[in-house]
Design a protein around this motif. Structure first.
Motif, PDB file in Angstrom:
ATOM      1  N   THR A  66       2.647   2.459  -8.531  1.00  0.00           N
ATOM      2  CA  THR A  66       2.989   1.423  -7.548  1.00  0.00           C
ATOM      3  C   THR A  66       4.471   1.452  -7.196  1.00  0.00           C
ATOM      4  OG1 THR A  66       3.179  -0.236  -9.307  1.00  0.00           O
ATOM      5  CG2 THR A  66       1.082  -0.125  -8.132  1.00  0.00           C
ATOM      6  N   ASN A  67       5.335   1.688  -8.171  1.00  0.00           N
ATOM      7  CA  ASN A  67       6.770   1.781  -7.881  1.00  0.00           C
ATOM      8  C   ASN A  67       7.083   2.976  -6.991  1.00  0.00           C
ATOM      9  OD1 ASN A  67       7.355  -0.497  -9.373  1.00  0.00           O
ATOM     10  ND2 ASN A  67       7.881   0.641 -11.218  1.00  0.00           N
ATOM     11  N   LYS A  68       6.458   4.102  -7.247  1.00  0.00           N
ATOM     12  CA  LYS A  68       6.677   5.303  -6.422  1.00  0.00           C
ATOM     13  C   LYS A  68       6.156   5.065  -4.996  1.00  0.00           C
ATOM     14  CE  LYS A  68       7.092   9.916  -5.899  1.00  0.00           C
ATOM     15  NZ  LYS A  68       8.116  10.806  -6.329  1.00  0.00           N
ATOM     16  N   PHE A  69       4.954   4.504  -4.867  1.00  0.00           N
ATOM     17  CA  PHE A  69       4.358   4.250  -3.558  1.00  0.00           C
ATOM     18  C   PHE A  69       5.209   3.263  -2.766  1.00  0.00           C
ATOM     19  CE2 PHE A  69       1.451   2.185  -0.614  1.00  0.00           C
ATOM     20  CZ  PHE A  69       0.783   3.262  -0.067  1.00  0.00           C
ATOM     21  N   ASP A  70       5.589   2.149  -3.383  1.00  0.00           N
ATOM     22  CA  ASP A  70       6.419   1.149  -2.700  1.00  0.00           C
ATOM     23  C   ASP A  70       7.796   1.709  -2.349  1.00  0.00           C
ATOM     24  OD1 ASP A  70       4.461  -0.808  -2.713  1.00  0.00           O
ATOM     25  OD2 ASP A  70       5.191  -1.736  -4.562  1.00  0.00           O
ATOM     26  N   GLY A  71       8.365   2.495  -3.247  1.00  0.00           N
ATOM     27  CA  GLY A  71       9.686   3.069  -3.009  1.00  0.00           C
ATOM     28  C   GLY A  71       9.724   4.017  -1.830  1.00  0.00           C
ATOM     29  N   GLN A  72       8.665   4.745  -1.613  1.00  0.00           N
ATOM     30  CA  GLN A  72       8.617   5.688  -0.499  1.00  0.00           C
ATOM     31  C   GLN A  72       8.490   4.979   0.841  1.00  0.00           C
ATOM     32  OE1 GLN A  72       5.274   8.129  -1.635  1.00  0.00           O
ATOM     33  NE2 GLN A  72       6.591   9.674  -2.551  1.00  0.00           N
ATOM     34  N   ARG A  73       8.003   3.748   0.848  1.00  0.00           N
ATOM     35  CA  ARG A  73       7.719   3.054   2.103  1.00  0.00           C
ATOM     36  C   ARG A  73       8.564   1.807   2.341  1.00  0.00           C
ATOM     37  NH1 ARG A  73       4.140   6.095   0.118  1.00  0.00           N
ATOM     38  NH2 ARG A  73       2.515   7.063   1.328  1.00  0.00           N
ATOM     39  N   LYS A  74       9.545   1.559   1.500  1.00  0.00           N
ATOM     40  CA  LYS A  74      10.298   0.304   1.614  1.00  0.00           C
ATOM     41  C   LYS A  74      11.183   0.235   2.855  1.00  0.00           C
ATOM     42  CE  LYS A  74      14.074   1.628  -1.440  1.00  0.00           C
ATOM     43  NZ  LYS A  74      14.731   1.335  -2.698  1.00  0.00           N
ATOM     44  N   THR A  75      11.547   1.348   3.443  1.00  0.00           N
ATOM     45  CA  THR A  75      12.405   1.321   4.631  1.00  0.00           C
ATOM     46  C   THR A  75      11.615   1.320   5.940  1.00  0.00           C
ATOM     47  OG1 THR A  75      12.574   3.730   4.602  1.00  0.00           O
ATOM     48  CG2 THR A  75      14.282   2.502   3.422  1.00  0.00           C
ATOM     49  N   VAL A  76      10.288   1.410   5.864  1.00  0.00           N
ATOM     50  CA  VAL A  76       9.443   1.413   7.060  1.00  0.00           C
ATOM     51  C   VAL A  76       8.893   0.006   7.260  1.00  0.00           C
ATOM     52  CG1 VAL A  76       7.427   2.431   8.171  1.00  0.00           C
ATOM     53  CG2 VAL A  76       8.815   3.811   6.624  1.00  0.00           C
ATOM     54  N   SER A  77       9.216  -0.619   8.396  1.00  0.00           N
ATOM     55  CA  SER A  77       8.860  -2.026   8.597  1.00  0.00           C
ATOM     56  C   SER A  77       7.364  -2.271   8.705  1.00  0.00           C
ATOM     57  CB  SER A  77       9.564  -2.576   9.839  1.00  0.00           C
ATOM     58  OG  SER A  77       9.155  -1.853  10.979  1.00  0.00           O
ATOM     59  N   ASP A  78       6.610  -1.412   9.351  1.00  0.00           N
ATOM     60  CA  ASP A  78       5.165  -1.613   9.445  1.00  0.00           C
ATOM     61  C   ASP A  78       4.416  -0.436   8.814  1.00  0.00           C
ATOM     62  OD1 ASP A  78       5.684   0.273  11.337  1.00  0.00           O
ATOM     63  OD2 ASP A  78       4.340  -0.548  12.843  1.00  0.00           O
ATOM     64  N   GLY A  79       4.940   0.036   7.701  1.00  0.00           N
ATOM     65  CA  GLY A  79       4.347   1.178   7.013  1.00  0.00           C
ATOM     66  C   GLY A  79       3.161   0.784   6.163  1.00  0.00           C
ATOM     67  N   CYS A  80       2.874   1.568   5.166  1.00  0.00           N
ATOM     68  CA  CYS A  80       1.734   1.346   4.289  1.00  0.00           C
ATOM     69  C   CYS A  80       2.134   0.454   3.123  1.00  0.00           C
ATOM     70  CB  CYS A  80       1.229   2.667   3.749  1.00  0.00           C
ATOM     71  SG  CYS A  80       0.778   3.837   5.041  1.00  0.00           S
ATOM     72  N   GLY A  81       1.141  -0.296   2.606  1.00  0.00           N
ATOM     73  CA  GLY A  81       1.429  -1.156   1.481  1.00  0.00           C
ATOM     74  C   GLY A  81       0.174  -1.738   0.858  1.00  0.00           C
ATOM     75  N   PHE A  82       0.393  -2.545  -0.177  1.00  0.00           N
ATOM     76  CA  PHE A  82      -0.699  -3.166  -0.925  1.00  0.00           C
ATOM     77  C   PHE A  82      -0.964  -4.601  -0.469  1.00  0.00           C
ATOM     78  CE2 PHE A  82       1.101  -0.158  -4.195  1.00  0.00           C
ATOM     79  CZ  PHE A  82       0.075   0.765  -4.083  1.00  0.00           C
TER      80      PHE A  82
END
Length: 99
Positions: free
Chosen positions: A33-49
């Motif tokens: 979860t940390n790796k997944f969130d870290g890869q997408r934290k700068t994308v405003s409408d990216g992927c998430g949980f």
């Protein structure tokens, strides 16, 4: 005698790496979860949980680590239904890296 002791020690080290008992369910879930969130934290409408029943779905002990399956959604969704969710299988190695 030294060769036998060295062989025994090597067998235990290799067995430890193969079965990796320190890669627990919670450790693997946190790493993924940390790796997944870290890869997408700068994308405003990216992927998430942030969707219904998203997150870690399963974890399975495998050789050299754990296999983790996550469910997530990407972009601005018209509705939060399963048809817009995606699944991904990741591997957490015995040294803690996520692949």
């Amino acid at each position: 005698m030294k060769k036998i002791m060295l062989s025994v020690v090597l067998v235990f080290i290799v067995a430890g790496i193969i079965f990796a008992p320190w890669v627990t369910v919670s450790f693997a879930e946190n790493r993924v979860t940390n790796k997944f969130d870290g890869q997408r934290k700068t994308v405003s409408d990216g992927c998430g949980f942030n969707c219904k029943d998203c997150g870690v779905k399963t974890t399975e002990k495998v050789l050299f680590g754990r296999k983790v399956v996550i469910e997530y959604a990407c972009g601005l969704l018209p509705s939060d239904s399963l048809e817009y969710h995606q699944k991904k299988e990741l591997f957490v190695s015995f040294i803690g890296t996520v692949h």
